[in-house]
Design a protein around this motif. Structure first.
Motif, PDB file in Angstrom:
ATOM      1  N   GLY A 164       0.855  -1.181   0.000  1.00  0.00           N
ATOM      2  CA  GLY A 164       0.000   0.000   0.000  1.00  0.00           C
ATOM      3  C   GLY A 164       0.886   1.224   0.000  1.00  0.00           C
ATOM      4  O   GLY A 164       1.891   1.265   0.718  1.00  0.00           O
ATOM      5  N   SER A 166      -0.481   4.658  -0.005  1.00  0.00           N
ATOM      6  CA  SER A 166      -1.283   5.877   0.158  1.00  0.00           C
ATOM      7  C   SER A 166      -0.475   6.905   0.953  1.00  0.00           C
ATOM      8  O   SER A 166       0.465   6.562   1.679  1.00  0.00           O
ATOM      9  CB  SER A 166      -2.591   5.565   0.880  1.00  0.00           C
ATOM     10  OG  SER A 166      -2.336   5.225   2.220  1.00  0.00           O
ATOM     11  N   HIS A 188       2.615  -2.346  -4.225  1.00  0.00           N
ATOM     12  CA  HIS A 188       1.344  -1.699  -4.590  1.00  0.00           C
ATOM     13  C   HIS A 188       0.652  -2.542  -5.654  1.00  0.00           C
ATOM     14  O   HIS A 188       1.104  -3.667  -5.942  1.00  0.00           O
ATOM     15  CB  HIS A 188       1.609  -0.263  -5.068  1.00  0.00           C
ATOM     16  CG  HIS A 188       2.749  -0.179  -6.023  1.00  0.00           C
ATOM     17  ND1 HIS A 188       2.636  -0.550  -7.343  1.00  0.00           N
ATOM     18  CD2 HIS A 188       4.055   0.149  -5.825  1.00  0.00           C
ATOM     19  CE1 HIS A 188       3.804  -0.412  -7.932  1.00  0.00           C
ATOM     20  NE2 HIS A 188       4.701   0.007  -7.024  1.00  0.00           N
ATOM     21  N   SER A 189      -0.387  -1.969  -6.262  1.00  0.00           N
ATOM     22  CA  SER A 189      -1.191  -2.800  -7.166  1.00  0.00           C
ATOM     23  C   SER A 189      -0.454  -3.194  -8.443  1.00  0.00           C
ATOM     24  O   SER A 189      -0.870  -4.108  -9.145  1.00  0.00           O
ATOM     25  CB  SER A 189      -2.501  -2.081  -7.514  1.00  0.00           C
ATOM     26  OG  SER A 189      -2.221  -0.937  -8.289  1.00  0.00           O
ATOM     27  N   LYS A 190       0.653  -2.514  -8.757  1.00  0.00           N
ATOM     28  CA  LYS A 190       1.405  -2.859  -9.979  1.00  0.00           C
ATOM     29  C   LYS A 190       2.620  -3.738  -9.656  1.00  0.00           C
ATOM     30  O   LYS A 190       3.394  -4.081 -10.551  1.00  0.00           O
ATOM     31  CB  LYS A 190       1.879  -1.582 -10.695  1.00  0.00           C
ATOM     32  CG  LYS A 190       0.796  -0.550 -10.969  1.00  0.00           C
ATOM     33  CD  LYS A 190      -0.182  -1.032 -12.037  1.00  0.00           C
ATOM     34  CE  LYS A 190      -1.203   0.043 -12.397  1.00  0.00           C
ATOM     35  NZ  LYS A 190      -2.157   0.363 -11.327  1.00  0.00           N
ATOM     36  N   LEU A 194       3.797 -10.429  -6.073  1.00  0.00           N
ATOM     37  CA  LEU A 194       3.560  -9.868  -4.733  1.00  0.00           C
ATOM     38  C   LEU A 194       3.776 -10.905  -3.631  1.00  0.00           C
ATOM     39  O   LEU A 194       4.332 -10.594  -2.581  1.00  0.00           O
ATOM     40  CB  LEU A 194       2.139  -9.273  -4.660  1.00  0.00           C
ATOM     41  CG  LEU A 194       1.799  -8.583  -3.351  1.00  0.00           C
ATOM     42  CD1 LEU A 194       2.664  -7.339  -3.120  1.00  0.00           C
ATOM     43  CD2 LEU A 194       0.322  -8.186  -3.301  1.00  0.00           C
ATOM     44  N   VAL A 208      -3.878  -2.671   2.064  1.00  0.00           N
ATOM     45  CA  VAL A 208      -4.402  -2.600   0.693  1.00  0.00           C
ATOM     46  C   VAL A 208      -5.886  -2.244   0.642  1.00  0.00           C
ATOM     47  O   VAL A 208      -6.416  -1.914  -0.407  1.00  0.00           O
ATOM     48  CB  VAL A 208      -4.175  -3.912  -0.100  1.00  0.00           C
ATOM     49  CG1 VAL A 208      -2.698  -4.194  -0.279  1.00  0.00           C
ATOM     50  CG2 VAL A 208      -4.885  -5.094   0.526  1.00  0.00           C
ATOM     51  N   GLY A 209      -6.566  -2.357   1.778  1.00  0.00           N
ATOM     52  CA  GLY A 209      -8.004  -2.052   1.788  1.00  0.00           C
ATOM     53  C   GLY A 209      -8.846  -3.139   1.151  1.00  0.00           C
ATOM     54  O   GLY A 209      -9.893  -2.852   0.567  1.00  0.00           O
ATOM     55  N   GLY A 229      -5.870  -2.907   7.664  1.00  0.00           N
ATOM     56  CA  GLY A 229      -7.213  -2.886   7.070  1.00  0.00           C
ATOM     57  C   GLY A 229      -8.321  -3.032   8.107  1.00  0.00           C
ATOM     58  O   GLY A 229      -8.129  -3.633   9.171  1.00  0.00           O
TER      59      GLY A 229
HETATM   60  P1  NDP Z   1      -5.960   3.311  -0.210  1.00  0.00           P
HETATM   61  O1  NDP Z   1      -7.123   2.736  -0.929  1.00  0.00           O
HETATM   62  O2  NDP Z   1      -5.708   4.778  -0.287  1.00  0.00           O
HETATM   63  O3  NDP Z   1      -4.628   2.575  -0.703  1.00  0.00           O
HETATM   64  C1  NDP Z   1      -4.593   1.213  -0.934  1.00  0.00           C
HETATM   65  C2  NDP Z   1      -3.241   0.838  -1.444  1.00  0.00           C
HETATM   66  O4  NDP Z   1      -3.234  -0.572  -1.639  1.00  0.00           O
HETATM   67  C3  NDP Z   1      -2.848   1.489  -2.763  1.00  0.00           C
HETATM   68  O5  NDP Z   1      -1.533   1.954  -2.717  1.00  0.00           O
HETATM   69  C4  NDP Z   1      -3.008   0.366  -3.774  1.00  0.00           C
HETATM   70  O6  NDP Z   1      -2.072   0.392  -4.831  1.00  0.00           O
HETATM   71  C5  NDP Z   1      -2.720  -0.862  -2.928  1.00  0.00           C
HETATM   72  N1  NDP Z   1      -3.391  -2.045  -3.464  1.00  0.00           N
HETATM   73  C6  NDP Z   1      -4.698  -2.187  -3.771  1.00  0.00           C
HETATM   74  N2  NDP Z   1      -4.923  -3.410  -4.267  1.00  0.00           N
HETATM   75  C7  NDP Z   1      -3.730  -4.046  -4.281  1.00  0.00           C
HETATM   76  C8  NDP Z   1      -3.315  -5.327  -4.705  1.00  0.00           C
HETATM   77  N3  NDP Z   1      -4.179  -6.205  -5.228  1.00  0.00           N
HETATM   78  N4  NDP Z   1      -2.028  -5.655  -4.571  1.00  0.00           N
HETATM   79  C9  NDP Z   1      -1.134  -4.759  -4.051  1.00  0.00           C
HETATM   80  N5  NDP Z   1      -1.480  -3.535  -3.637  1.00  0.00           N
HETATM   81  C10 NDP Z   1      -2.754  -3.181  -3.764  1.00  0.00           C
HETATM   82  O7  NDP Z   1      -6.115   2.834   1.299  1.00  0.00           O
HETATM   83  P2  NDP Z   1      -5.500   3.437   2.666  1.00  0.00           P
HETATM   84  O8  NDP Z   1      -4.028   3.420   2.595  1.00  0.00           O
HETATM   85  O9  NDP Z   1      -6.192   4.694   3.018  1.00  0.00           O
HETATM   86  O10 NDP Z   1      -6.013   2.346   3.697  1.00  0.00           O
HETATM   87  C11 NDP Z   1      -5.605   0.989   3.617  1.00  0.00           C
HETATM   88  C12 NDP Z   1      -6.451   0.161   4.581  1.00  0.00           C
HETATM   89  O11 NDP Z   1      -6.213   0.633   5.896  1.00  0.00           O
HETATM   90  C13 NDP Z   1      -7.961   0.282   4.372  1.00  0.00           C
HETATM   91  O12 NDP Z   1      -8.548  -0.968   4.676  1.00  0.00           O
HETATM   92  C14 NDP Z   1      -8.390   1.297   5.401  1.00  0.00           C
HETATM   93  O13 NDP Z   1      -9.733   1.128   5.809  1.00  0.00           O
HETATM   94  C15 NDP Z   1      -7.444   0.976   6.518  1.00  0.00           C
HETATM   95  N6  NDP Z   1      -7.186   2.091   7.415  1.00  0.00           N
HETATM   96  C16 NDP Z   1      -7.252   1.822   8.747  1.00  0.00           C
HETATM   97  C17 NDP Z   1      -6.986   2.796   9.658  1.00  0.00           C
HETATM   98  C18 NDP Z   1      -7.033   2.452  11.091  1.00  0.00           C
HETATM   99  O14 NDP Z   1      -7.029   3.339  11.931  1.00  0.00           O
HETATM  100  N7  NDP Z   1      -7.047   1.171  11.423  1.00  0.00           N
HETATM  101  C19 NDP Z   1      -6.678   4.179   9.248  1.00  0.00           C
HETATM  102  C20 NDP Z   1      -6.538   4.339   7.822  1.00  0.00           C
HETATM  103  C21 NDP Z   1      -6.812   3.320   6.951  1.00  0.00           C
HETATM  104  P3  NDP Z   1      -2.051   1.561  -5.975  1.00  0.00           P
HETATM  105  O15 NDP Z   1      -1.440   2.757  -5.306  1.00  0.00           O
HETATM  106  O16 NDP Z   1      -1.205   0.979  -7.039  1.00  0.00           O
HETATM  107  O17 NDP Z   1      -3.480   1.783  -6.368  1.00  0.00           O
END
Ligand code: NDP
Length: 282
Positions: A164, A166, A188-190, A194, A208-209, A229
């Motif tokens: 991830g 973000s 990340h997703s690309k 992995l 990754v959410g 997540g």
């Molecule tokens: P984002 O959606 O902003 O980012 C998700 C990241 O995961 C992106 O960088 C994306 O890559 C990557 N990703 C998605 N699918 C894949 C895959 N199949 N393989 C590899 N990488 C992948 O999410 P956040 O960073 O905001 O949040 C992540 C998780 O954390 C969520 O579940 C959110 O709910 C949770 N969260 C929990 C908090 C807490 O307090 N517990 C606080 C904040 C978030 P790419 O950049 O290439 O698209």
């Protein structure tokens, strides 16, 4: 045996430390106050905002609540942020995300004074982390680091894989692990292969959410797994990005969901609010 990294216990310790710190600050005439702005009535945001207010009450930080209707315009929100930037008794400003689609969240974040940006999202604070200067670190990454440190997990020299990238979770977490001398990979997703990349990890940060995305095929035996997540399944049960049941016998230590990273985010927010009244900090 797999160790459970208990975010409830560790966050309670941190909140108690902040509570003591706030008492000292108040005796010295410095009273932290957090303005929490919520736009609209998203139920999940409402729960987060309430938890933040409760934590403020516990540690002795004054909270100023601004509950604005969904129809609030970007201009009106920016005007409120400006007013709070200039309000001496308000030391921290938090705008609960997500905002309605008609408001540009980036613009609002950049409008918050970096000295009051207790979420650590402002470019100045993000940049400060990048170049190793003091500033507010965003709360979830700061909480992840505390979970590791206070559980006695060694980071220096270890293979750390953050999945991830973000701005609020992945990138700052990677920078913090780097600051602690971890050997850090950001996936990340690309990312290709992995599973192989993740299996290199002594410390795996799953952000990754996607519910239960990481199963045992992604985990090296004995690895420390931090599950960022948080997802609500049908039926109301919560789960993380990691398939806890599938990996729990393989990893060395793991955070549960709920009760892992989640409570840490609020504890670190409280710490940032206390820092906000210390002149030497920003
Ligand atoms: P984002 O959606 O902003 O980012 C998700 C990241 O995961 C992106 O960088 C994306 O890559 C990557 N990703 C998605 N699918 C894949 C895959 N199949 N393989 C590899 N990488 C992948 O999410 P956040 O960073 O905001 O949040 C992540 C998780 O954390 C969520 O579940 C959110 O709910 C949770 N969260 C929990 C908090 C807490 O307090 N517990 C606080 C904040 C978030 P790419 O950049 O290439 O698209």
């Amino acid at each position: 045996m797999t160790k459970l990294i208990d975010g409830k216990v560790i966050s309670a310790q941190i909140k108690d430390e902040v509570k003591q710190w706030v008492e000292v600050l108040k005796k010295g005439g410095k009273e932290p106050a957090l303005a929490v702005i919520q736009v609209g009535d998203d139920p999940a945001s409402g729960v987060y905002v309430n938890n933040k207010k409760k934590a403020c009450a516990y540690v002795g930080i004054r909270s100023l609540a601004y509950e604005l209707p969904w129809e609030t315009t970007e201009g009106e929100l920016l005007a409120l942020v400006d007013q709070l930037n200039n309000m001496a008794e308000c030391s921290g400003i938090l705008v609960q995300l997500p905002l309605p689609a008609h408001i540009d969240a980036d613009k609002v974040i950049e409008a918050i004074s970096p000295d009051k940006d207790v979420d650590g999202f402002h470019q100045r604070n993000a940049g400060a982390l990048c170049v190793g200067r003091p500033g507010f670190v965003s709360c979830t990454p700061a909480g992840i680091l505390q979970l590791l440190i206070r559980s006695g997990v060694e980071i220096a020299g270890k293979e750390c894989v953050v999945v991830g990238r973000s701005n609020i979770v992945g990138k700052p977490t990677a920078l913090l692990l780097l600051r602690e001398n971890g050997t850090v990979t950001i996936a990340h997703s690309k990312t290709q292969n992995l599973k192989e990349v993740c299996r290199r990890a002594d410390i795996l940060i799953a952000a990754v959410g996607k519910p239960k995305f990481f199963n045992r095929e992604y985990i090296k035996e004995g690895a420390v797994v931090i599950d960022v997540g948080i997802h609500r399944l049908e039926g109301g049960k919560l789960c993380g990005d990691v398939d806890f049941e599938d990996v729990k016998e393989i990893c060395g230590a793991i955070t549960p969901v709920p009760g892992g990273v989640g409570p840490m985010t609020i504890a670190m927010l409280m710490e940032n609010c206390a820092k906000a009244v210390c002149e030497t900090f920003s």
